[in-house]
Design a protein around this motif. Structure first.
Motif, PDB file in Angstrom:
ATOM      1  N   LEU A 134     -15.111   4.280   3.437  1.00  0.00           N
ATOM      2  CA  LEU A 134     -14.194   4.365   4.567  1.00  0.00           C
ATOM      3  C   LEU A 134     -14.089   3.061   5.354  1.00  0.00           C
ATOM      4  O   LEU A 134     -13.013   2.705   5.841  1.00  0.00           O
ATOM      5  N   ILE A 135     -15.201   2.336   5.470  1.00  0.00           N
ATOM      6  CA  ILE A 135     -15.241   1.164   6.345  1.00  0.00           C
ATOM      7  C   ILE A 135     -14.966  -0.141   5.598  1.00  0.00           C
ATOM      8  O   ILE A 135     -14.411  -1.090   6.162  1.00  0.00           O
ATOM      9  N   VAL A 136     -15.346  -0.202   4.324  1.00  0.00           N
ATOM     10  CA  VAL A 136     -15.136  -1.423   3.542  1.00  0.00           C
ATOM     11  C   VAL A 136     -13.976  -1.249   2.569  1.00  0.00           C
ATOM     12  O   VAL A 136     -12.969  -1.972   2.636  1.00  0.00           O
ATOM     13  N   TYR A 137     -14.081  -0.291   1.661  1.00  0.00           N
ATOM     14  CA  TYR A 137     -13.095  -0.170   0.587  1.00  0.00           C
ATOM     15  C   TYR A 137     -11.692   0.152   1.105  1.00  0.00           C
ATOM     16  O   TYR A 137     -10.727  -0.552   0.780  1.00  0.00           O
ATOM     17  N   ALA A 138     -11.547   1.192   1.903  1.00  0.00           N
ATOM     18  CA  ALA A 138     -10.209   1.624   2.322  1.00  0.00           C
ATOM     19  C   ALA A 138      -9.455   0.553   3.114  1.00  0.00           C
ATOM     20  O   ALA A 138      -8.263   0.327   2.857  1.00  0.00           O
ATOM     21  N   PRO A 139     -10.086  -0.144   4.074  1.00  0.00           N
ATOM     22  CA  PRO A 139      -9.355  -1.219   4.746  1.00  0.00           C
ATOM     23  C   PRO A 139      -8.930  -2.347   3.803  1.00  0.00           C
ATOM     24  O   PRO A 139      -7.824  -2.879   3.937  1.00  0.00           O
ATOM     25  N   VAL A 140      -9.788  -2.718   2.842  1.00  0.00           N
ATOM     26  CA  VAL A 140      -9.424  -3.770   1.893  1.00  0.00           C
ATOM     27  C   VAL A 140      -8.227  -3.324   1.044  1.00  0.00           C
ATOM     28  O   VAL A 140      -7.330  -4.123   0.745  1.00  0.00           O
ATOM     29  N   VAL A 141      -8.199  -2.054   0.665  1.00  0.00           N
ATOM     30  CA  VAL A 141      -7.031  -1.525  -0.041  1.00  0.00           C
ATOM     31  C   VAL A 141      -5.769  -1.737   0.796  1.00  0.00           C
ATOM     32  O   VAL A 141      -4.724  -2.178   0.296  1.00  0.00           O
ATOM     33  N   HIS A 142      -5.865  -1.442   2.089  1.00  0.00           N
ATOM     34  CA  HIS A 142      -4.698  -1.605   2.951  1.00  0.00           C
ATOM     35  C   HIS A 142      -4.266  -3.066   3.021  1.00  0.00           C
ATOM     36  O   HIS A 142      -3.069  -3.368   2.975  1.00  0.00           O
ATOM     37  N   TRP A 143      -5.225  -3.979   3.145  1.00  0.00           N
ATOM     38  CA  TRP A 143      -4.894  -5.392   3.244  1.00  0.00           C
ATOM     39  C   TRP A 143      -4.073  -5.868   2.051  1.00  0.00           C
ATOM     40  O   TRP A 143      -3.138  -6.652   2.198  1.00  0.00           O
ATOM     41  N   ILE A 144      -4.437  -5.397   0.847  1.00  0.00           N
ATOM     42  CA  ILE A 144      -3.871  -5.963  -0.378  1.00  0.00           C
ATOM     43  C   ILE A 144      -2.795  -5.078  -0.993  1.00  0.00           C
ATOM     44  O   ILE A 144      -1.744  -5.571  -1.423  1.00  0.00           O
ATOM     45  N   TRP A 145      -3.025  -3.773  -1.058  1.00  0.00           N
ATOM     46  CA  TRP A 145      -2.076  -2.861  -1.711  1.00  0.00           C
ATOM     47  C   TRP A 145      -1.261  -2.025  -0.737  1.00  0.00           C
ATOM     48  O   TRP A 145      -0.244  -1.446  -1.125  1.00  0.00           O
ATOM     49  N   GLY A 146      -1.688  -1.932   0.503  1.00  0.00           N
ATOM     50  CA  GLY A 146      -1.026  -1.044   1.454  1.00  0.00           C
ATOM     51  C   GLY A 146      -0.075  -1.732   2.405  1.00  0.00           C
ATOM     52  O   GLY A 146       0.290  -1.168   3.442  1.00  0.00           O
ATOM     53  N   GLY A 147       0.330  -2.962   2.063  1.00  0.00           N
ATOM     54  CA  GLY A 147       1.244  -3.691   2.933  1.00  0.00           C
ATOM     55  C   GLY A 147       0.576  -4.350   4.109  1.00  0.00           C
ATOM     56  O   GLY A 147       1.250  -4.730   5.085  1.00  0.00           O
ATOM     57  N   GLY A 148      -0.734  -4.545   4.038  1.00  0.00           N
ATOM     58  CA  GLY A 148      -1.484  -5.125   5.139  1.00  0.00           C
ATOM     59  C   GLY A 148      -1.442  -6.632   5.182  1.00  0.00           C
ATOM     60  O   GLY A 148      -0.565  -7.278   4.608  1.00  0.00           O
ATOM     61  N   MET A 149      -2.455  -7.222   5.803  1.00  0.00           N
ATOM     62  CA  MET A 149      -2.382  -8.621   6.199  1.00  0.00           C
ATOM     63  C   MET A 149      -2.450  -9.630   5.059  1.00  0.00           C
ATOM     64  O   MET A 149      -2.159 -10.813   5.265  1.00  0.00           O
ATOM     65  N   MET A 150      -2.827  -9.200   3.857  1.00  0.00           N
ATOM     66  CA  MET A 150      -2.898 -10.142   2.738  1.00  0.00           C
ATOM     67  C   MET A 150      -1.731  -9.992   1.759  1.00  0.00           C
ATOM     68  O   MET A 150      -1.695 -10.680   0.740  1.00  0.00           O
ATOM     69  N   SER A 151      -0.802  -9.115   2.059  1.00  0.00           N
ATOM     70  CA  SER A 151       0.360  -8.952   1.194  1.00  0.00           C
ATOM     71  C   SER A 151       1.383 -10.050   1.494  1.00  0.00           C
ATOM     72  O   SER A 151       1.156 -10.922   2.347  1.00  0.00           O
ATOM     73  N   ASP A 152       2.500 -10.050   0.803  1.00  0.00           N
ATOM     74  CA  ASP A 152       3.533 -11.074   0.999  1.00  0.00           C
ATOM     75  C   ASP A 152       3.959 -11.120   2.462  1.00  0.00           C
ATOM     76  O   ASP A 152       4.244 -10.084   3.083  1.00  0.00           O
ATOM     77  N   GLY A 153       4.010 -12.338   3.007  1.00  0.00           N
ATOM     78  CA  GLY A 153       4.386 -12.505   4.398  1.00  0.00           C
ATOM     79  C   GLY A 153       3.242 -12.348   5.367  1.00  0.00           C
ATOM     80  O   GLY A 153       3.438 -12.408   6.587  1.00  0.00           O
ATOM     81  N   GLY A 154       2.033 -12.146   4.861  1.00  0.00           N
ATOM     82  CA  GLY A 154       0.860 -11.961   5.707  1.00  0.00           C
ATOM     83  C   GLY A 154       0.173 -13.265   6.038  1.00  0.00           C
ATOM     84  O   GLY A 154       0.802 -14.322   6.141  1.00  0.00           O
ATOM     85  N   ILE A 155      -1.146 -13.221   6.126  1.00  0.00           N
ATOM     86  CA  ILE A 155      -1.902 -14.394   6.595  1.00  0.00           C
ATOM     87  C   ILE A 155      -1.871 -15.559   5.625  1.00  0.00           C
ATOM     88  O   ILE A 155      -2.171 -16.691   6.010  1.00  0.00           O
ATOM     89  N   PHE A 156      -1.496 -15.311   4.369  1.00  0.00           N
ATOM     90  CA  PHE A 156      -1.442 -16.398   3.394  1.00  0.00           C
ATOM     91  C   PHE A 156      -0.024 -16.885   3.140  1.00  0.00           C
ATOM     92  O   PHE A 156       0.235 -17.615   2.185  1.00  0.00           O
TER      93      PHE A 156
END
Length: 393
Positions: A134-156
């Motif tokens: 819940l605390i590590v895996y799920a947020p990382v999923v959001h960052w990369i696959w869920g449209g979060g901060m590491m997806s296109d247009g995000g922090i990179f």
């Protein structure tokens, strides 16, 4: 809804669950002593059950909810609130997308099992796995696959990180968490006992290989040429890594072992996972061939040079393989270097810090390691009251 896409992802969902139950359970179970095999089965099975409920309750919403912070998806879809049989995620029923992603949430903490087998407390396994997902895996999923901060247009920038099926999301996170726990646990009292059933190891690896077609091919989320290519490059990488691992063993030790060859299979599968949607067969051949040697050397480094008892080499095979495959996406020009390396660094730091904190927190609630007598006698009988083999019956 597209019927063909839906039918394929239903199959892929079953294949990915098949990776944990029974594939990973047999692969890990065969590698331990006979007195601990049931405990490994129990860890994998219990984690599968617990992660299913937690993914339904909170995990799916944290990963794929509509939160706009970029860090997590919020709790608007907790307990599948608002998700019906008619809800869509792309061309798929959303309830199917939920189930497919649930199988990933099952296998990721189950991979960590390999680091702590033969000496860990069962209560720790359950509580740590629950909080970590819940605390590590799920947020990382959001960052990369869920449209979060590491997806296109995000922090990179405009081009975000490329991770097709989980080189970062699954393998880096699980590998680093495994390494952290192994350091906290300390070494087993007996590290020299060989695998009690190499046959189990081979059967489990074969099941993982087949299941990986759903893992990588299903991540296309469509029944199309992209899924077929992902499936094909997955197979080529696995085959190449199996052969290169075996050949490298032959060069170094004069013999090629079955356990070695099938461990090479897993190294090839982990390494191609992030790249399987972006590269072709020749690149897969290169990735797999290198992975078989690279991961074998990582095993020797962690086990013999650094002296960390990551029991079943989770970091060396999954962690190193996933990181290597993620970098190879940029090498082959299919991803931005800043995004690939940046995501590895950010996710790696986040995983290590949160895992350390969770190990300490959970250790205050339930013992991290079993006592010396339980470890010597084996976890099967001491913890679960059963034995795998009764030679008198």
């Amino acid at each position: 809804m597209n019927a063909a896409d839906t039918a394929w992802i239903i199959v892929a969902t079953a294949l990915v669950l098949f990776m944990t139950l029974p594939g990973l359970a047999l692969f890990y179970g065969g590698l331990v002593r006979a007195r601990n095999v049931l405990s490994v089965f129990m860890h994998c099975y219990a984690i599968a059950c617990l992660m299913s409920i937690l993914w339904f309750a909170f995990g799916y919403s944290i990963a794929f909810g509509s939160g706009t912070s970029g860090f997590w998806g919020g709790l608007d879809k907790a307990f599948l609130n608002g998700v019906t049989a008619d809800s869509l995620s792309g061309s798929l029923p959303e309830i199917l997308f939920f189930a497919f992603q649930m199988t990933f949430a099952i296998i990721t903490p189950a991979l960590i099992v390999g680091a702590y087998v033969e000496r860990v407390g069962f209560g720790f396994v359950l509580l740590f796995s629950a909080l970590w997902m819940l605390i590590v895996y799920a947020p990382v999923v959001h960052w990369i696959w869920g449209g979060g901060m590491m997806s296109d247009g995000g922090i990179f920038g405009e081009t975000g990180v490329r991770d097709f099926a989980g080189g970062i999301v699954v393998h880096e996170t699980a590998g680093l968490a495994a390494l952290v726990i192994a350091v906290f646990l300390g070494a087993r009292k007996n590290q020299t006992t060989p695998p009690h059933n190499p046959g189990f190891v081979m059967i489990g690896a074969a099941m993982l290989w087949v299941g990986w077609f759903g893992f990588n091919g299903g991540s296309q989320l469509a029944a199309d040429g992209g899924a077929a290519m992902a499936l094909t490059v997955t197979h080529i990488s696995a085959a190449a890594a199996s052969l290169s691992w075996g050949l490298w063993e032959r060069v170094k030790y004069g013999k090629t072992s079955l356990v070695g060859v099938v461990t090479g299979t897993i190294a090839g599968l982990a390494s191609i996972t992030p790249a399987s949607g972006f590269v072709g067969p020749v690149a897969a051949l290169i990735i797999g061939t290198i992975a078989g040697i690279l991961c074998q050397e990582a095993v020797n480094l962690i086990r013999n040079k650094v002296k960390i008892d990551d029991t079943l080499d989770v970091f060396a095979v999954h962690g190193v393989g996933g990181i290597f495959g993620t970098i190879m996406i940029a090498v082959f020009g299919q991803g931005a270097w800043v995004a690939q390396l940046g995501a590895l660094a950010v996710v790696g730091a986040y995983t290590i810090v949160l895992t350390v904190a969770l190990v300490k927190l959970v250790g205050m609630i339930t013992p991290l390691r079993v006592n010396a007598e339980t470890e010597v006698n084996g976890l099967d009988l001491s913890v679960h009251g059963e034995r795998a083999y009764d030679m008198s019956s």
